[in-house]
Design a protein around this motif. Structure first.
Motif, PDB file in Angstrom:
ATOM      1  N   ARG A  11       1.860  18.186  33.889  1.00  0.00           N
ATOM      2  CA  ARG A  11       2.989  19.003  34.344  1.00  0.00           C
ATOM      3  C   ARG A  11       4.256  18.673  33.544  1.00  0.00           C
ATOM      4  N   PRO A  12       4.912  19.719  32.994  1.00  0.00           N
ATOM      5  CA  PRO A  12       6.135  19.459  32.248  1.00  0.00           C
ATOM      6  C   PRO A  12       7.324  19.253  33.181  1.00  0.00           C
ATOM      7  N   GLN A  13       8.164  18.268  32.849  1.00  0.00           N
ATOM      8  CA  GLN A  13       9.341  17.998  33.672  1.00  0.00           C
ATOM      9  C   GLN A  13      10.565  17.947  32.778  1.00  0.00           C
ATOM     10  N   PRO A  14      11.671  18.512  33.261  1.00  0.00           N
ATOM     11  CA  PRO A  14      12.884  18.537  32.424  1.00  0.00           C
ATOM     12  C   PRO A  14      13.426  17.135  32.170  1.00  0.00           C
ATOM     13  N   VAL A  15      13.928  16.938  30.965  1.00  0.00           N
ATOM     14  CA  VAL A  15      14.588  15.683  30.618  1.00  0.00           C
ATOM     15  C   VAL A  15      16.079  15.891  30.856  1.00  0.00           C
ATOM     16  N   ALA A  16      16.665  15.049  31.688  1.00  0.00           N
ATOM     17  CA  ALA A  16      18.067  15.246  32.061  1.00  0.00           C
ATOM     18  C   ALA A  16      18.973  15.138  30.834  1.00  0.00           C
ATOM     19  N   GLY A  17      19.972  16.011  30.788  1.00  0.00           N
ATOM     20  CA  GLY A  17      20.984  15.948  29.720  1.00  0.00           C
ATOM     21  C   GLY A  17      20.445  16.280  28.345  1.00  0.00           C
ATOM     22  N   SER A  18      19.352  17.037  28.270  1.00  0.00           N
ATOM     23  CA  SER A  18      18.717  17.269  26.965  1.00  0.00           C
ATOM     24  C   SER A  18      18.915  18.697  26.467  1.00  0.00           C
ATOM     25  N   GLU A  19      19.884  19.417  27.007  1.00  0.00           N
ATOM     26  CA  GLU A  19      20.012  20.832  26.653  1.00  0.00           C
ATOM     27  C   GLU A  19      20.462  21.026  25.210  1.00  0.00           C
ATOM     28  N   PHE A  20      19.921  22.058  24.603  1.00  0.00           N
ATOM     29  CA  PHE A  20      20.305  22.404  23.229  1.00  0.00           C
ATOM     30  C   PHE A  20      20.144  23.910  23.055  1.00  0.00           C
TER      31      PHE A  20
END
Lengths: 478, 297
Positions: A385-394
């Motif tokens: 399951r994929p989970q978002p990495v905090a503060g990783s937006e681009f």
């Protein structure tokens, strides 16, 4: 059928798997002609020589429609290609199509013993070879029909499930009418799968074969609108109905900016090109966003995503990128599609998930804000399951974004057939074996029951439905 | 193929067709539409059904782009290649009390069957028909046949009151018999303006949206519109929506998506058809020649 293979097994295993001749990547990325060119007779013989003709023939069990693979390969070896094609047709009415689009690595070839130590027998290539041979010489071995039963069956949808059921039912002596909502027959084979993977003339020819077998086709009929299931079973005089409408309701991401000009569902993007020939605008009337020199991003990792991204390349995109939230290992697309896409210059941005589409003041897409993902524990599908990495937006630039994250059940038939049970995702509930729905005389199969799957699984459902419908029509037992 | 039983000009660039389409004719209800393809390489365009009898449906077509202009070259005895429907949800016909039906230009054709159904449901029906100029006001006699009042406005004052449909609407909503329901069908700026007139009064207002469509059955999602902050597919969830909730800006932007391609296709079409019937100089000089000869069904 006895093997006439002159080689002892050890020598057979020394022959390498034959390579599919194909258009060079640099050429094909600029045209819509078929990528795979097909084996010639010499290559086909060489490949057929590899078959170990095993007693257990796992390949057969791996095939959703039960094609007698060992036998047809033996017939290739004997050089009797028409008999080989006829052998396939006993179980599969669309061999030229499945030979091109089946995920063989997960089915017949995935079960092949040769694959345990090396590469499996290229069953798909051989299937395509004999089907193409049969078409080329114009001697399609259509199976005979049983005497007329006087029973009438309406099939809703002319995609793979509907066509395969139609072929089997007409062979059993029933009168079959296929109803199609669009102006052209073939369903996803026409509007979904691109020309470079499945030339449309092949679909037309397979449909023509069914017509010759006696199947009646009617276009421009939207069941649920033009006519209802109850009317089909009532005033229209059909004895049974098979719902094979597919999963034709695109899922969007439901993130901000999805309404911007330049954001498409894969269904729309592919329909404009495949069905409406927008790539030939203005000779054909339907337009499509002019992708030339643009950055195109396709969200998703399935076959539809690969079809869309490779279509964008052929429309002249400067960059064509797959944005997928898991890693490449989890991509559901056929191995060959991923390989072809990469060879053609498609870029892969994995472990990334869009969170917002960005636009300009005129309402046109300019980019996508994504976030990085990391893989966690396996989910219900067995994939991590994929989970978002905090503060990783681009952000990535994109003038065109194509959302290819799946479909749901199109509700037009269900919503106008009150006694038809559906599940919370909008799919029709049907018995997995008999494909009977909650409504007497009504069967359902393919993506409208299972959710988005493959051509061959839909065809398998069509076959099971045909068998169950035949039994129902003969016995009257529900 | 769908044979054209009858065809005639209603106004410059606006043609009235009766097509044989028995399955659609029997099923259609006011507010629904069909998708039409005119030739083998043609695009699919939605057209609202303007009426029907047992065997035929009526379409009223304004020639604005290549496909509609090509369609408008067809005459009785010829046929339309593909017609599929009836699509979309029917208009919600209720007894509201006083209903105002507003048709802008060819929008009147779309509003006409719903207006008649509203009358049959026991409403007092007032119609406001607008057009840039006199020749573009259509179906006035047909509307007068059952409406309790018909107001005509033209931008240039060549017929009826000089002004916009909203000028007349403002008077109605401020007047003694405030409407209970408004249906507005026409160009996006008109529908948006109508929504702003009725919003302060809380009058239920519906508009029929015309986003770009391909299949018309919910399969492509190209016709998605934003209503009340949520996304809907106009082809299956609409085409009528609550005017006060519709994001008209997004609708207008999305409808402009193919403008360049549309203009190119139109220019090429006009180059091949230098004198289409709808550009006849005689009828341009004498638009009264194009007024309906017999009442439409």
């Amino acid at each position: 059928m006895n093997s006439t293979n002159p080689l002892p097994p050890k020598e057979r295993m020394r022959i390498p798997r034959q390579r599919m001749p194909e258009q060079p990547p640099a050429e094909r990325r600029a045209n819509f002609a078929e990528v795979n060119l097909g084996l010639d007779a010499a290559l086909a013989r060489q490949e057929a020589l590899r078959c170990l003709h095993c007693k257990s023939h796992h390949c057969f069990t791996g095939c959703p429609v039960g094609v007698k693979i060992k036998d047809f390969v033996e017939l290739v070896l004997r050089g009797d290609y028409l008999a080989a094609a006829a052998k396939i047709r006993e179980d599969n009415v669309l061999p030229a199509i499945t030979g091109r689009v089946c995920p063989q690595e997960d089915q017949c070839e995935g079960q092949c013993i040769l694959g345990k130590h090396g590469e499996p027998l290229a069953i798909g290539y051989l299937e395509r070879f004999v089907a193409d041979y049969e078409r080329r010489v114009g001697q399609v071995g259509l199976p005979p029909n049983a005497p007329p039963t006087g029973k009438r069956v309406a099939i809703i949808g002319s995609g793979p499930a509907g066509l395969s059921a139609a072929g089997d039912l007409v062979q059993r002596g029933h009168q079959v009418t296929v109803l199609e909502a669009l102006h052209e027959l073939g369903g996803v084979l026409i509007y979904g799968i691109p020309e470079f993977r499945l030339p449309k003339h092949i679909v037309h020819e397979e449909i023509e074969n069914l017509r010759r077998m006696g199947v009646e086709f009617r276009t421009n009929v939207v069941v649920g609108r033009t006519v209802t299931v109850d009317e089909l079973l009532g005033s229209e005089g059909y004895h049974a109905v098979f719902i094979a409408t597919g999963a034709g309701l695109p899922v969007f991401l439901n993130i901000p900016g999805e309404h911007l000009c330049g954001v498409y569902s894969a269904n729309e993007f592919l329909t404009r090109v495949n069905l409406m020939k927008a790539n030939e605008f203005p000779a054909w009337d339907e337009p499509i966003y002019d992708c030339r020199g643009k950055a195109v991003a396709v969200i998703g990792g399935g076959n539809t995503a690969m079809d869309a991204v490779r279509t964008a390349l052929r429309l002249g995109a400067a960059t064509a990128t797959i944005v997928y939230r898991r890693s490449e290992v989890e991509m559901p697309a056929r191995a060959e599609e991923i390989k072809h896409a990469r060879e053609e210059g498609v870029q892969f941005l994995t472990l990334a998930n869009p969170v917002e589409f960005l636009g300009d003041a005129r309402g046109w897409l300019t980019g996508i804000r994504c976030q990085r993902m990391a893989l966690g524990e396996p989910d219900a599908s067995g994939r991590r399951r994929p989970q978002p990495v905090a503060g990783s937006e681009f952000e990535i630039p994109a003038q065109v974004a194509i959302v290819a994250v799946g479909n749901r059940g199109n509700p037009l038939v269900q919503s106008t057939t009150p006694d038809l049970k559906t599940n919370p995702l909008g799919y029709i509930e049907a018995d997995p074996q008999s494909l009977k729905t909650s409504k007497r005389g009504v069967f359902a199969g393919g993506d409208i029951v299972t959710g988005g799957a493959t051509v061959i699984l839909a065809m398998g459902a069509g076959r099971r439905a045909a068998q169950a419908i035949d039994q129902y029509l003969r016995t009257g037992e529900w | 193929m769908f044979p054209i039983v009858e065809a005639r000009w209603l106004a410059p660039d606006v043609k009235w067709f009766r097509l044989r389409a028995p399955l659609i004719a029997r099923k259609q209800q006011p507010g629904q539409f069909v998708i039409v393809r005119v030739h083998e390489r043609g695009e699919r365009i939605p057209l609202t059904i303007a009426g029907a009898d047992a065997e035929t449906i009526t379409l009223i077509v304004q020639g604005v782009g290549k496909t509609t202009k090509l369609l408008n070259t067809l005459e009785a005895g010829q046929a339309v290649l593909d017609v599929v429907g009836p699509l979309g949800r029917p208009s919600e016909i209720r007894r509201y009390g006083t209903a105002v039906v507003i048709g802008g230009g060819v929008g009147t054709a779309i509003a006409y069957p719903t207006a008649r159904a509203l009358k049959q449901a026991g409403n007092r029906v007032l119609a406001i028909l607008g057009g840039r100029t006199r020749a573009l006001v259509i179906l006035e006699p047909e509307m007068r046949a059952f409406c309790d009042a018909v107001y005509v406005t033209t931008d240039d004052g060549s017929y009826g009151e000089k002004g916009l449909v909203t000028d007349r609407l403002r008077q109605l909503v401020a007047g003694p018999e405030r409407p209970d329901f408004v249906l507005a069908i026409g160009p996006i700026p008109m529908m948006r303006a109508v929504a702003e007139v009725t919003r302060p009064y809380g009058i239920k207002t519906m508009v029929s949206l015309n986003p770009i469509m391909v299949d018309g059955t919910g399969m492509c999602g190209g016709c998605r519109v934003v209503v009340g902050g949520k996304t809907f597919f106009a082809c299956v969830d609409g085409p009528e929506f609550d005017a006060h909730q519709v994001d008209f800006q997004i609708l207008a932007a999305r409808n402009a998506m193919y403008r360049e391609a549309e203009q190119r296709a139109l220019a090429e079409f006009l180059a091949q058809h230098p004198h289409p019937p709808d550009q006849c100089r005689l009828t341009q000089a004498h638009p009264e020649l194009l007024r309906p000869l017999a009442p439409a069904p």
